[in-house]
Design a protein around this motif. Structure first.
Motif, short mmCIF file in Angstrom:
data_model
loop_
_atom_site.label_atom_id
_atom_site.label_comp_id
_atom_site.label_asym_id
_atom_site.label_seq_id
_atom_site.Cartn_x
_atom_site.Cartn_y
_atom_site.Cartn_z
N LYS A 226 7.25 0.61 -22.78
CA LYS A 226 5.92 0.99 -22.34
C LYS A 226 6.01 1.57 -20.93
N PRO A 227 5.65 2.86 -20.75
CA PRO A 227 5.71 3.46 -19.41
C PRO A 227 4.85 2.66 -18.43
N SER A 228 5.34 2.52 -17.21
CA SER A 228 4.60 1.73 -16.22
C SER A 228 4.90 2.24 -14.82
N ALA A 229 4.07 1.80 -13.87
CA ALA A 229 4.27 2.11 -12.46
C ALA A 229 3.78 0.92 -11.65
N THR A 230 4.26 0.82 -10.42
CA THR A 230 3.89 -0.32 -9.58
C THR A 230 3.39 0.16 -8.22
N CYS A 231 2.62 -0.70 -7.61
CA CYS A 231 2.11 -0.45 -6.25
C CYS A 231 2.25 -1.74 -5.47
N GLU A 232 2.88 -1.66 -4.31
CA GLU A 232 3.04 -2.84 -3.45
C GLU A 232 1.80 -2.97 -2.57
N VAL A 233 1.16 -4.12 -2.65
CA VAL A 233 -0.07 -4.38 -1.91
C VAL A 233 0.21 -5.45 -0.85
N THR A 234 -0.08 -5.11 0.38
CA THR A 234 0.07 -6.07 1.48
C THR A 234 -1.32 -6.47 1.96
N VAL A 235 -1.59 -7.78 1.91
CA VAL A 235 -2.89 -8.30 2.32
C VAL A 235 -2.73 -8.92 3.71
N SER A 236 -3.49 -8.39 4.67
CA SER A 236 -3.42 -8.88 6.04
C SER A 236 -4.58 -9.81 6.32
N PRO A 237 -4.44 -10.73 7.32
CA PRO A 237 -5.55 -11.62 7.68
C PRO A 237 -6.72 -10.81 8.25
N VAL A 238 -7.95 -11.37 8.13
CA VAL A 238 -9.12 -10.77 8.77
C VAL A 238 -9.11 -11.18 10.23
N PRO A 239 -9.00 -10.27 11.18
CA PRO A 239 -8.86 -10.65 12.59
C PRO A 239 -10.19 -11.15 13.17
N ILE A 240 -10.08 -11.99 14.17
CA ILE A 240 -11.26 -12.49 14.88
C ILE A 240 -11.67 -11.48 15.94
N THR A 241 -12.97 -11.20 15.99
CA THR A 241 -13.49 -10.27 17.00
C THR A 241 -14.20 -10.99 18.14
N GLY A 242 -14.54 -12.24 17.96
CA GLY A 242 -15.22 -12.98 19.02
C GLY A 242 -15.55 -14.38 18.60
N VAL A 243 -16.06 -15.20 19.56
CA VAL A 243 -16.46 -16.57 19.29
C VAL A 243 -17.64 -16.91 20.20
N SER A 244 -18.53 -17.75 19.73
CA SER A 244 -19.70 -18.16 20.55
C SER A 244 -19.93 -19.64 20.34
N LEU A 245 -20.71 -20.25 21.34
CA LEU A 245 -21.09 -21.66 21.25
C LEU A 245 -22.59 -21.76 21.03
N ASN A 246 -23.01 -22.84 20.48
CA ASN A 246 -24.45 -23.03 20.22
C ASN A 246 -25.23 -23.26 21.52
N LYS A 247 -24.54 -23.59 22.61
CA LYS A 247 -25.18 -23.73 23.92
C LYS A 247 -24.30 -23.11 24.99
N THR A 248 -24.97 -22.52 25.97
CA THR A 248 -24.20 -22.00 27.11
C THR A 248 -24.27 -22.94 28.30
N GLU A 249 -25.25 -23.89 28.28
CA GLU A 249 -25.32 -24.92 29.32
C GLU A 249 -26.03 -26.12 28.74
N THR A 250 -25.73 -27.30 29.31
CA THR A 250 -26.37 -28.53 28.83
C THR A 250 -26.26 -29.58 29.92
N ASP A 251 -27.18 -30.56 29.90
CA ASP A 251 -27.21 -31.68 30.86
C ASP A 251 -26.86 -32.95 30.12
N LEU A 252 -26.02 -33.75 30.73
CA LEU A 252 -25.66 -35.05 30.18
C LEU A 252 -25.75 -36.09 31.28
N THR A 253 -25.81 -37.30 30.89
CA THR A 253 -25.74 -38.41 31.84
C THR A 253 -24.43 -39.12 31.65
N VAL A 254 -23.99 -39.80 32.65
CA VAL A 254 -22.72 -40.49 32.57
C VAL A 254 -22.74 -41.43 31.36
N GLY A 255 -21.68 -41.27 30.51
CA GLY A 255 -21.55 -42.12 29.33
C GLY A 255 -22.11 -41.51 28.05
#
Length: 851
Positions: A496-525
């Motif tokens: 059966k005639p056939s052909a192949t293709c090599e597929v390389t799957v790369s990771p999805v790169p990270i473009t950034g990160v964020s936090l749910n708060k940029t500032e917060t107040d706490l008390t000792v403990g």
């Protein structure tokens, strides 16, 4: 080129013949002419034209002209044998049989018969037409200088090779080797299934020599001839079949050199010619043959293949106008060279035609079975192809090139012979790509494909249901895999005639990160957990690290910030992929007192700066809640803050719900005459119950079958009933019975009376029967000791005694007067008279009879 050969010359080196006995001939000529005249006068006129057997016939240097049987030795010579065990037999009359014979000429140089395998000659110096027929059985071989040589001193020469066997003739001398037939008129006939192969490295393989005014004929009928010869030691100068002449080249009759093919024969030769004239190829119209002259073959007449035929690379076969080549069932035609069907020519395929070369069609092809045009094959032209579809048997499987030809019947099936894919492909996790397979040929009709992935966990492949030459690749995780597209049909190599293709799957790169708060107040403990969000959300590597600028103020672990001491610090989250960061400023206040609150919310007061720390709205919760029961009140509860305890709202009382009885069940205490009770549990689940009368549940009596007896006075039936529900409940009913005679009394037995009575209770009728022997017996009625009723005898009966028998009467005097009525004496007299009259009558009768 074969030199001009005179028929009355014997062959010598270089093909030149000499008359080495000319002097003797001159002396004998007059005598010979005289003998010829005498012979001519003695024979009929037609006898001069008839062929005779050679008077010299040498086989392996043995003169067999007298006839007999021989075995061939290992060296090709002959030994006398018997009819039941022979390789060579000659009948003495021009018929030579070869039966698995190996014949070798024993001499060297040109000394007449010594170098010839089979040497047939007529050595009288007179024109004589000779003929030799060689019959083949099994596999035979003849070799040395001249394998077969047939020639008279003068006259015509005829050689016929016939039979179902084979003959291989190998010539080793130059000049005119192979099969050599020389006469005024010469003919070589190969027929009747004979398979003849002639090889000569230093001369023509088949040489037919005739006078310039004579004819030279080679006939192949229902047979096969392979003739391969070469000009002396020159492999580049082929010389297979030669029609030569004796006499003047200018006097050769045009068309007198003929090759005839018939009976579906095949002739193979590396070269053929007629010197100084044209060679005519003649064929039977009904069953001609095929002639391969060098690498070029031609079909003459109508030919049906008798064996598989292969046209080799560089070879050709032409079916000219008015010629037909039929491939019968069980036979194949395979073309690696060039097959040409001229206009008016036809190929009829009833079996299989394989093409890996070139087929040019100006005429027609009738395909009743299978044609395979292989990957390297081409079909082209302006002619027609009829794939017979009358019984769906004519199919054309195309793996190569096809153009120009008009097709009728079944359509051509163009199969895939090659598949091409993009060599490589790069993708990111979560991405999709479409691959398209290019098919060879592009007009393939069988376009089914099967797609596979070497590792479906890295990337999957899904074919397009509407076009199987397309497929979608979906990347799942990083890695390298191979996508294979394979045609569903087999090619001519069964792959059966056939052909192949090599597929390389790369990771999805990270473009950034964020936090749910940029500032917060706490008390000792106190603690707070920060949440990091990586962009994009489908980035392959979601790992992050956490850090605090001042761990004396706050520490962080997996996003959980713990306040350690007063002050300010920066919490930083960093992605493992790409090093992207985000920060949150954390301010930690000093120790605080208890919660402070108002109706809007609560907070802590910083002991150092009185800032309202941790301010938040109240979080409601309910306290002191109590559900109402059937008998007790409930309470909806007070609403307070679960954090600081602030009383947000006062609760209210809930009234008792009261019992609810709906599902009553009988208690099973009903009697025959009294209703029972039923009880229900409270629907609210408090455990309380309520019992009440179960109206209409009295069972009523269930009377069993009664017991019957006679009443004490014997006049009535008494039926005694008992209640099955309560055996203490009883009832008696009486009924006057009816009676009938069940059986009549006899003289000795009383009669029986049957009594029947019925009672009715609650609509049910009960009946009983009884019998009694209460009819007195009748007693016997005897007369003369026998009962006149039953016939019984009275055992005590005594019959009365009769008087003694009366004495015999004695004669007395009779009164002449007749007795009066009732007189016994008169009666006796009358009887006597009667008896006497009777006697007299009898006696008179006897007398009459005696007379």
């Amino acid at each position: 080129m074969t030199p001009n050969i005179r028929r009355n010359e014997r062959p010598e080196t270089g093909g030149v013949r000499s008359r080495n006995r000319l002097a003797a001939a001159a002396l004998r000529l007059s005598l010979l002419l005289t003998a010829l005249v005498v012979s001519a006068l003695a024979l009929p006129a037609t006898a001069l034209a008839e062929c005779v057997a050679p008077n010299e016939l040498w086989v392996g240097c043995t003169n067999v002209v007298q006839g007999g049987y021989w075995k061939t030795n290992e060296d090709g010579t002959l030994t006398v044998s018997e009819s039941n065990d022979y390789n060579v037999y000659y009948d003495g009359n021009g018929n030579l049989w070869l039966n698995n014979a190996n014949i070798v000429g024993q001499g060297s140089g040109l000394s007449e018969h010594k170098t010839t395998g089979i040497y047939a000659y007529y050595d009288e110096w007179v024109d004589t037409d000779i003929a030799l027929t060689i019959h083949l059985t099994g596999d035979n071989s003849v070799s040395n200088g001249y394998p077969i040589y047939v020639a008279p001193w003068g006259g015509s020469a005829s050689l016929t090779i016939t039979g179902q066997g084979s003959l291989t003739a190998t010539g080793t001398y130059g000049g005119n080797g192979g099969i050599f037939v020389n006469g005024d008129t010469s003919s070589l006939t190969i027929e009747n299934g004979a398979d003849v192969t002639v090889n000569c490295a230093r001369s023509s393989a088949v040489t037919i020599v005739a006078d310039d005014q004579g004819t030279g004929t080679l006939t192949v009928d229902h047979a096969t001839l392979r003739a391969y010869g070469y000009v002396i030691d020159d492999p580049d100068d082929p010389y297979g079949i030669c029609f030569s002449y004796a006499g003047s080249s200018s006097d050769i009759v045009d068309g007198s050199r003929v090759l005839r093919v018939s009976g579906n024969s095949i002739v193979y030769t590396n070269y053929m010619q007629a010197t100084y004239t044209r060679l005519v190829v003649d064929a039977s119209e009904e069953d001609g043959g095929i002639v391969f002259d060098g690498k070029d073959g031609t079909v003459y007449g109508n030919v049906t293949l008798q064996e598989d035929l292969e046209i080799g690379e560089g070879e050709s076969l032409t079916i000219p106008q008015d010629a037909t080549l039929t491939i019968p069932g069980g036979k194949t035609l395979t073309n690696y060279g060039a097959l040409t069907i001229a206009e008016g020519g036809e190929v009829i395929n009833n079996s299989a035609l394989f093409n890996d070369g070139s087929v040019k069609v100006a005429g027609s092809i009738t395909n009743n079975h299978y044609i395979y045009n292989k990957e390297g094959g081409t079909f082209s032209g302006t002619g027609g192809l009829n794939n017979n579809n009358a019984d769906s048997s004519g199919y054309f499987y195309n793996f190569g090139a096809f153009s120009g030809i008009t097709v009728t019947g079944n359509t051509i099936q163009h199969f895939v012979t090659g598949v091409t894919l993009t060599g490589s492909l790069s993708m990111a996790v979560g991405g999709t790509e479409t691959l398209t397979a290019s098919l060879t040929p592009s007009n393939a009709t069988e376009r089914g494909m099967t797609w596979t992935s070497s590792d479906p966990t890295i990337a999957t492949v899904t074919e397009n249901p509407n076009d199987e030459t397309e497929a979608t690749i979906t990347a799942l995780k990083p890695g390298t895999i191979t996508i294979t597209a394979k045609a569903d049909n087999l090619d001519v190599t069964h792959n059966k005639p056939s052909a192949t293709c090599e597929v390389t799957v790369s990771p999805v790169p990270i473009t950034g990160v964020s936090l749910n708060k940029t500032e917060t107040d706490l008390t000792v403990g106190s603690t707070e957990t920060l949440t990091a969000t990586v962009r994009p959300t489908d980035a392959t590597n979601q790992n992050v690290t956490w850090s605090s600028d001042n761990e004396n103020v706050a520490t962080v672990e997996n996003g959980k910030v713990t306040a350690v001491g007063t002050g300010s610090t920066t919490i930083t989250v960093t992605t493992e992929d790409g090093g992207k960061t985000a920060t949150c400023t954390v301010t930690v206040h000093g120790p605080v007192g208890p919660w402070l609150s108002n109706p809007d919310g609560h907070w802590h007061a910083c002991a150092a700066c009185d800032d309202r720390l941790d301010y938040a709205e109240h979080t409601s919760t309910v306290e002191n809640e109590k559900k109402a029961t059937c008998t007790e009140e409930g309470y909806i509860g007070d609403t307070v803050c679960s954090v600081c305890g602030y009383a947000i709202a006062k609760g209210e009382t809930i009234p008792a719900t009261g019992h609810s009885f709906t599902s009553y069940a009988p208690n099973g205490d009903a009697t025959c005459t009294e209703d029972g009770t039923e009880t229900a549990a409270c629907d609210n689940g408090c455990g309380a119950t309520d019992t009440r009368s179960d109206e209409g549940s009295a069972l009523g009596h269930a009377w069993s079958e009664p017991a019957w007896r006679w009443s004490d006075d014997g006049e009535e039936f008494v039926a005694s009933f008992a209640c099955e529900n309560d055996p203490s409940h009883t009832l008696e009913l009486t009924a006057a019975p009816t009676s009938e005679v069940a059986s009549e009394p006899t003289c000795t037995e009383p009669g029986i009376t049957r009594y029947r009575a019925e009672v009715e209770l609650d609509g049910v009728t009960y009946a009983a029967e009884a019998t009694a022997a209460d009819i007195p017996a009748l007693g016997h009625r005897f007369e003369d000791g026998v009962c006149t009723v039953c016939g019984a005898e009275d055992e005590s009966y005594v019959a009365p005694q009769r008087p003694d028998p009366r004495p015999e009467p004695e004669p007395v005097e009779t009164d002449p007067e007749l007795p009066t009525t009732g007189d016994a004496t008169a009666v006796g007299l009358l009887g006597a008279l009667a008896c006497g009259g009777a006697a007299l009558a009898i006696g008179a009768a006897l007398r009459r009879r005696s007379r």
